[in-house]
Scaffold this active site. Structure first.
Site, PDB file in Angstrom:
ATOM      1  N   SER A 142      12.650   1.652  54.010  1.00  0.00           N
ATOM      2  CA  SER A 142      13.706   0.658  53.746  1.00  0.00           C
ATOM      3  C   SER A 142      14.129   0.053  55.071  1.00  0.00           C
ATOM      4  O   SER A 142      13.914   0.658  56.137  1.00  0.00           O
ATOM      5  CB  SER A 142      14.913   1.362  53.113  1.00  0.00           C
ATOM      6  OG  SER A 142      16.014   0.488  53.016  1.00  0.00           O
ATOM      7  N   TYR A 155      21.203   8.208  52.342  1.00  0.00           N
ATOM      8  CA  TYR A 155      20.104   7.248  52.166  1.00  0.00           C
ATOM      9  C   TYR A 155      19.525   6.878  53.530  1.00  0.00           C
ATOM     10  O   TYR A 155      18.305   6.870  53.729  1.00  0.00           O
ATOM     11  CB  TYR A 155      20.649   6.009  51.443  1.00  0.00           C
ATOM     12  CG  TYR A 155      19.578   5.055  50.962  1.00  0.00           C
ATOM     13  CD1 TYR A 155      18.862   5.309  49.799  1.00  0.00           C
ATOM     14  CD2 TYR A 155      19.285   3.890  51.668  1.00  0.00           C
ATOM     15  CE1 TYR A 155      17.890   4.425  49.347  1.00  0.00           C
ATOM     16  CE2 TYR A 155      18.315   3.005  51.226  1.00  0.00           C
ATOM     17  CZ  TYR A 155      17.621   3.274  50.059  1.00  0.00           C
ATOM     18  OH  TYR A 155      16.665   2.405  49.622  1.00  0.00           O
TER      19      TYR A 155
HETATM   20  P1  NAD Z   1      14.442   1.476  40.818  1.00  0.00           P
HETATM   21  O1  NAD Z   1      15.660   2.277  40.542  1.00  0.00           O
HETATM   22  O2  NAD Z   1      14.220   0.199  40.083  1.00  0.00           O
HETATM   23  O3  NAD Z   1      13.133   2.380  40.656  1.00  0.00           O
HETATM   24  C1  NAD Z   1      13.061   3.695  41.116  1.00  0.00           C
HETATM   25  C2  NAD Z   1      12.156   4.489  40.182  1.00  0.00           C
HETATM   26  O4  NAD Z   1      12.014   5.802  40.743  1.00  0.00           O
HETATM   27  C3  NAD Z   1      12.733   4.657  38.772  1.00  0.00           C
HETATM   28  O5  NAD Z   1      11.723   4.359  37.821  1.00  0.00           O
HETATM   29  C4  NAD Z   1      13.139   6.112  38.721  1.00  0.00           C
HETATM   30  O6  NAD Z   1      13.011   6.702  37.410  1.00  0.00           O
HETATM   31  C5  NAD Z   1      12.144   6.732  39.686  1.00  0.00           C
HETATM   32  N1  NAD Z   1      12.621   8.003  40.238  1.00  0.00           N
HETATM   33  C6  NAD Z   1      13.863   8.300  40.697  1.00  0.00           C
HETATM   34  N2  NAD Z   1      13.910   9.578  41.076  1.00  0.00           N
HETATM   35  C7  NAD Z   1      12.686  10.097  40.867  1.00  0.00           C
HETATM   36  C8  NAD Z   1      12.122  11.385  41.068  1.00  0.00           C
HETATM   37  N3  NAD Z   1      12.855  12.409  41.521  1.00  0.00           N
HETATM   38  N4  NAD Z   1      10.812  11.564  40.758  1.00  0.00           N
HETATM   39  C9  NAD Z   1      10.070  10.548  40.272  1.00  0.00           C
HETATM   40  N5  NAD Z   1      10.563   9.328  40.023  1.00  0.00           N
HETATM   41  C10 NAD Z   1      11.854   9.101  40.331  1.00  0.00           C
HETATM   42  O7  NAD Z   1      14.520   1.208  42.402  1.00  0.00           O
HETATM   43  P2  NAD Z   1      13.641   0.312  43.400  1.00  0.00           P
HETATM   44  O8  NAD Z   1      14.559  -0.592  44.067  1.00  0.00           O
HETATM   45  O9  NAD Z   1      12.413  -0.206  42.762  1.00  0.00           O
HETATM   46  O10 NAD Z   1      13.275   1.451  44.468  1.00  0.00           O
HETATM   47  C11 NAD Z   1      11.960   1.835  44.783  1.00  0.00           C
HETATM   48  C12 NAD Z   1      11.924   2.291  46.235  1.00  0.00           C
HETATM   49  O11 NAD Z   1      12.232   1.182  47.089  1.00  0.00           O
HETATM   50  C13 NAD Z   1      12.939   3.390  46.581  1.00  0.00           C
HETATM   51  O12 NAD Z   1      12.336   4.329  47.451  1.00  0.00           O
HETATM   52  C14 NAD Z   1      14.035   2.628  47.296  1.00  0.00           C
HETATM   53  O13 NAD Z   1      14.758   3.424  48.179  1.00  0.00           O
HETATM   54  C15 NAD Z   1      13.217   1.570  48.013  1.00  0.00           C
HETATM   55  N6  NAD Z   1      13.985   0.405  48.434  1.00  0.00           N
HETATM   56  C16 NAD Z   1      14.595  -0.420  47.533  1.00  0.00           C
HETATM   57  C17 NAD Z   1      15.314  -1.519  47.988  1.00  0.00           C
HETATM   58  C18 NAD Z   1      16.020  -2.464  47.053  1.00  0.00           C
HETATM   59  O14 NAD Z   1      16.820  -3.284  47.519  1.00  0.00           O
HETATM   60  N7  NAD Z   1      15.731  -2.428  45.750  1.00  0.00           N
HETATM   61  C19 NAD Z   1      15.414  -1.790  49.362  1.00  0.00           C
HETATM   62  C20 NAD Z   1      14.776  -0.925  50.238  1.00  0.00           C
HETATM   63  C21 NAD Z   1      14.053   0.163  49.775  1.00  0.00           C
END
Ligand code: NAD
Length: 250
Positions: A142, A155
């Site tokens: 991130s 985080y």
């Molecule tokens: P999201 O909530 O849409 O998707 C996350 C998915 O991970 C969900 O389907 C959830 O069920 C699954 N999950 C959660 N805990 C889990 C576990 N213990 N085991 C297996 N699956 C699990 O979120 P997203 O935004 O798509 O996030 C995906 C990645 O991107 C994450 O690592 C997040 O930190 C990172 N990220 C997101 C953003 C943002 O702005 N959306 C920015 C930077 C980084």
């Protein structure tokens, strides 16, 4: 992009960036193991890929459970004979509390999924990669793993750790035909971002005001970079973090 016929696991692939990444790999001819702790959403994504003519299999796994991760990789190898790529995407979001207000429970939960979960997946995949003579890891870190991220201590810690694990492991396995890279998204449209804004609606305007492009990223835009890093087009890239943030880090 050259990922055709690669066997790819995407964790947290039931939603957001993971879902877009799974779909993008399948579009480019990879076979995707769609993994999530929620079997229902993993199955939906698998069905979407299959009905679009792609190849996919859904396997439920909670990445904070070591046995579940071992089972995920073992089932993949049993089904397809090898594992070429693992995308460690599963993650849970920021709590928007200052450090002294953060609960021990929140700390343990976020570290267990975002940091220890990535370590478990790397460890188990690397054993398989060494056995078969190569492989590729793309970790989803991130912007919060590169820059200060106040009101976000667990985080922030977990994402800096992902960047550190990416760089350290890249050096360890550089001569073993194993590459390890990370993608650092900025604010990207997803359930995670929706939750954050639902908790504090004023965050929507605040966040957009700090993004030079004045919009959130799209999950499909992040997926492009992940598939590229996992492809044979990037064979001399390892230990890198690629930031996709509409200029926020500038
Ligand atoms: P999201 O909530 O849409 O998707 C996350 C998915 O991970 C969900 O389907 C959830 O069920 C699954 N999950 C959660 N805990 C889990 C576990 N213990 N085991 C297996 N699956 C699990 O979120 P997203 O935004 O798509 O996030 C995906 C990645 O991107 C994450 O690592 C997040 O930190 C990172 N990220 C997101 C953003 C943002 O702005 N959306 C920015 C930077 C980084």
């Amino acid at each position: 992009m050259e990922v055709k016929n690669k066997i790819v696991i995407v964790t947290g692939a039931g939603s957001g960036i993971g879902k877009a990444t799974a779909i993008h790999f399948a579009k480019h001819g990879a076979t995707v193991v769609v993994s999530d702790r929620e079997m229902a959403t993993a199955t939906e994504v698998m069905t979407h890929i299959l009905t679009s003519g792609g190849k996919a299999l859904a396997i439920a796994a909670d990445v904070s459970n070591f046995e579940a991760v071992e089972n995920l990789v073992a089932q993949t190898v049993k089904e397809y004979g090898r594992l070429d790529v693992i995308v460690n995407n599963a993650g849970i979001g920021p709590n928007l509390l200052r450090t002294h207000e953060s609960s021990l429970h929140d700390w343990d939960k976020v570290i267990a999924v975002n940091q220890t979960g990535v370590f478990y997946c790397m460890k188990v995949a690397l054993v398989q990669f060494l056995k078969q003579g190569g492989g590729n890891i793309v970790n989803i870190a991130s912007l919060a793993g590169l820059k200060a991220s106040p009101n976000n201590i667990s985080y922030s810690a977990s994402k800096f750790a992902v960047v550190g694990m990416t760089k350290s492991a890249a050096m360890e396995y550089a001569t073993k035909n194993i590459r390890v890279n990370a993608v650092c998204p900025g604010y990207t449209q997803s359930a995670l971002l929706d939750q954050l804004i639902a908790a504090k609606p004023e965050m929507d305007a605040i966040l957009k005001s700090v993004i030079p492009m004045k919009r959130y990223g799209k999950a499909a835009e992040i997926a492009e970079a992940v598939v590229w890093l996992a492809s044979d087009n990037t064979q001399f890239i390892t230990g890198q973090t690629i930031t996709l943030d509409g200029g926020t880090s500038l």
